[in-house]
Every structure is written in structure tokens, then in C-alpha cells.
Design an enzyme around this catalytic site. Structure first.
Site, PDB file in Angstrom:
ATOM      1  N   ASP A  31       1.040  -1.297  -0.090  1.00  0.00           N
ATOM      2  CA  ASP A  31       0.067  -0.046  -0.021  1.00  0.00           C
ATOM      3  C   ASP A  31       1.041   1.317  -0.166  1.00  0.00           C
ATOM      4  O   ASP A  31       0.626   2.362   0.790  1.00  0.00           O
ATOM      5  CB  ASP A  31      -0.948   0.023   1.095  1.00  0.00           C
TER       6      ASP A  31
ATOM      7  N   ASP B  27       2.576   2.679   8.000  1.00  0.00           N
ATOM      8  CA  ASP B  27       1.586   1.872   7.755  1.00  0.00           C
ATOM      9  C   ASP B  27       1.802   0.814   6.978  1.00  0.00           C
ATOM     10  O   ASP B  27       1.346   0.402   5.949  1.00  0.00           O
ATOM     11  CB  ASP B  27       0.218   2.786   6.989  1.00  0.00           C
TER      12      ASP B  27
ATOM     13  N   LYS C  70       1.920   4.783  -0.819  1.00  0.00           N
ATOM     14  CA  LYS C  70       1.265   6.023  -1.550  1.00  0.00           C
ATOM     15  C   LYS C  70       1.774   7.210  -0.639  1.00  0.00           C
ATOM     16  O   LYS C  70       2.109   7.073   0.301  1.00  0.00           O
ATOM     17  CB  LYS C  70      -0.209   5.827  -1.306  1.00  0.00           C
ATOM     18  N   PRO C  71       1.481   8.300  -1.385  1.00  0.00           N
ATOM     19  CA  PRO C  71       2.045   9.410  -0.570  1.00  0.00           C
ATOM     20  C   PRO C  71       1.592   9.704   0.780  1.00  0.00           C
ATOM     21  O   PRO C  71       2.228  10.068   1.668  1.00  0.00           O
ATOM     22  CB  PRO C  71       1.391  10.550  -1.377  1.00  0.00           C
ATOM     23  N   ALA C  72       0.493   9.313   1.247  1.00  0.00           N
ATOM     24  CA  ALA C  72      -0.176   9.137   2.612  1.00  0.00           C
ATOM     25  C   ALA C  72       0.887   8.466   3.543  1.00  0.00           C
ATOM     26  O   ALA C  72       0.772   8.885   4.887  1.00  0.00           O
ATOM     27  CB  ALA C  72      -1.527   9.167   2.763  1.00  0.00           C
ATOM     28  N   ASN C  73       1.547   7.504   2.901  1.00  0.00           N
ATOM     29  CA  ASN C  73       2.249   6.647   3.862  1.00  0.00           C
ATOM     30  C   ASN C  73       3.625   6.906   3.726  1.00  0.00           C
ATOM     31  O   ASN C  73       4.516   6.091   4.319  1.00  0.00           O
ATOM     32  CB  ASN C  73       1.934   5.218   3.307  1.00  0.00           C
TER      33      ASN C  73
END
Length: 261
Positions: free
Chosen positions: A13, A31, A15-18
Site C-alpha cells: 500500500d 502503515d 502511496k504519498p499518505a504513507n
């Protein structure tokens, strides 16, 4: 990510948020909630029979995640390619958010990711100009985002080394295999027309070879016949010119003519 892979963990997973960067420029990967532990003792067949399905972010998901098939370290390589694409262009290669899984999978299956330089050329506010992306970076991103996991970078470290080669103005490995990959994809996509064309070319080549061989044989026989004719004519001509007595010349036997020749 390479450290996680070395410890048999697939993130699944990315992605920028992680992905966070601290004040010192150090990257923090967060995460690992849906991370998967790689079972090194399991056979590939067992993995295919029991693929692990878990939530993921569609815009950063690899085709095999959408298809529910086996997830490998190449899945994280694909997600890193999406991150790098977004970092360099300000856009994601293929937007699948909001689409049903079947439509998203069809999109990833039917379309290759666009060239980053082409996307940057169409954006007035792109982070980098198109000419800075064409060539090396286009090839690196294309290798990350290939639909078949086996055609991506084998490891995250290979991706890292290619980026470092680009920054050092050295040849990148992604460009060496790009033409072969594209040629192979064309062959696979149009395999039946290509096979038919190849069979036709082979048949024409065989027919042409047979025609040329027969023509060569006919020419050889013609040259031989002409040479024999010229030889016999020269025999009679030489006999006639060397004999002052026409009667003696006419009395010369064939055996004597051959001896003269």
C-alpha cells in the site's frame, strides 16, 4: 522498501499518505497494516491457489492486486513507479479511483502507462519540463509500470541504482531492454498475423530460392552447351586452316580432330 523486502515483507500500500519526509530529508515509510509476509518455503503453485486479498488504494495498486492474483515484491516496485511518476509530473499515470475493480483492471490491462514526458508536456505547471523526463526517466518509469511483474525491475535496489545512474549521467539499464520489450509486446499482441506473415515470407523465400537454383542450373547448362559447341567449331576451323589440302582435311577422322583439340 528494499529493507522490508530483504526481511520478507511486502508493503502492498505504498502511496504519498504513507510516505513522509522529516526536516532532515529522511524518508519515513508508514502503515504496514496490510503488509504481507513472504513465505520463502511456499511453492509458487501454493501462492497461486491461495492469494491474499487485502484492502489497497486503487490508484497505486498493481494489476495483480486488482486481479486478486499473487502479490510479490514486484507489486511494490509498481507502486514506487506510480509515486515517482506523480513526483515528476504532478499526475498519476492511470486514474482508477472510483472505478469498479473490473473496470480498473481492464484499464490497466488494455492501456500502457503514458510517457511521463508526454504528460509533463501537456501540463503548464508540471514540476519538471518534458525534456528533462524524456529518455532515461521515461524508460525507468515505463519499466516500473509494466503490466507483467516479471518485466519490471527485479528488485527495488535495481530501481534505485538506475535512478542513481541517471543522476550520474551514466547509461541506465532500463533503456537497454526497452526496445526488446516493445518488440516482444507487439509480437504477443499480433502473434497470429505475425505468424501468418512469417509463414508467407518463408514460403516466398523458399519459392524464390528454388527459382534461383533452377535459373542457375539452366544458365550453367547453357554455358556448358555453348562451350562444347564453340570447342567443336574451333576444332573444325583449326583443322581447315592448318591443312592446305582440302581433301586431306575432309579425310581427318573425329578421333584425329579430338587429338588436335
Amino acid at each position: 522498501v528494499a529493507y522490508a523486502h530483504r526481511n520478507l515483507v511486502i508493503h502492498r500500500d505504498l502511496k504519498p499518505a504513507n510516505t513522509l519526509v522529516d526536516a532532515d530529508g529522511n524518508v519515513k515509510l508508514l502503515d504496514f497494516g496490510i503488509a504481507k509476509l513472504i513465505d520463502a518455503s511456499a511453492s509458487p503453485d501454493a501462492a497461486d491457489r491461495n492469494p491474499t486479498v487485502a484492502p489497497f488504494t486503487p490508484d497505486y495498486a498493481a494489476p495483480e492486486q486488482l486481479a486478486g492474483t499473487t502479490v510479490t515484491t514486484a507489486t511494490d516496485v509498481y507502486a514506487l513507479g506510480v509515486l515517482l511518476f506523480e513526483l515528476l509530473t504532478g499526475e498519476r499515470p492511470l486514474r482508477t479511483r472510483g472505478l469498479p475493480s473490473a473496470q480498473a483492471l481492464a484499464l490497466l490491462t488494455d492501456r500502457e502507462a503514458p510517457l511521463a514526458s508526454r504528460v509533463a508536456a501537456e501540463k503548464a505547471d508540471a514540476p519538471l519540463p518534458a525534456n528533462a523526463l524524456s529518455g532515461d526517466l521515461d524508460a525507468i518509469l515505463a519499466k516500473c509500470l509494466r503490466r507483467q511483474p516479471a518485466h519490471r525491475y527485479e528488485t527495488v535496489n535495481d530501481l534505485k541504482l538506475d535512478v542513481q545512474r541517471h543522476l550520474a549521467h551514466e547509461p541506465v539499464l532500463a533503456r537497454e531492454g526497452a526496445r526488446l520489450y516493445v518488440f516482444g509486446r507487439v509480437l504477443r499482441r499480433y502473434r497470429w498475423p505475425v505468424a501468418a506473415a512469417a509463414a508467407l515470407i518463408l514460403a516466398l523465400a523458399a519459392g524464390l530460392a528454388g527459382t534461383l537454383w533452377q535459373a542457375h542450373r539452366a544458365q550453367t547448362q547453357t554455358r556448358t552447351a555453348v562451350a562444347v559447341q564453340a570447342f567443336v567449331t574451333d576444332l573444325f576451323r583449326a583443322n581447315s586452316s592448318n591443312q592446305k589440302d582440302p581433301i586431306a582435311a575432309r579425310a581427318t577422322t573425329a578421333r584425329e580432330l579430338l587429338d588436335i583439340g
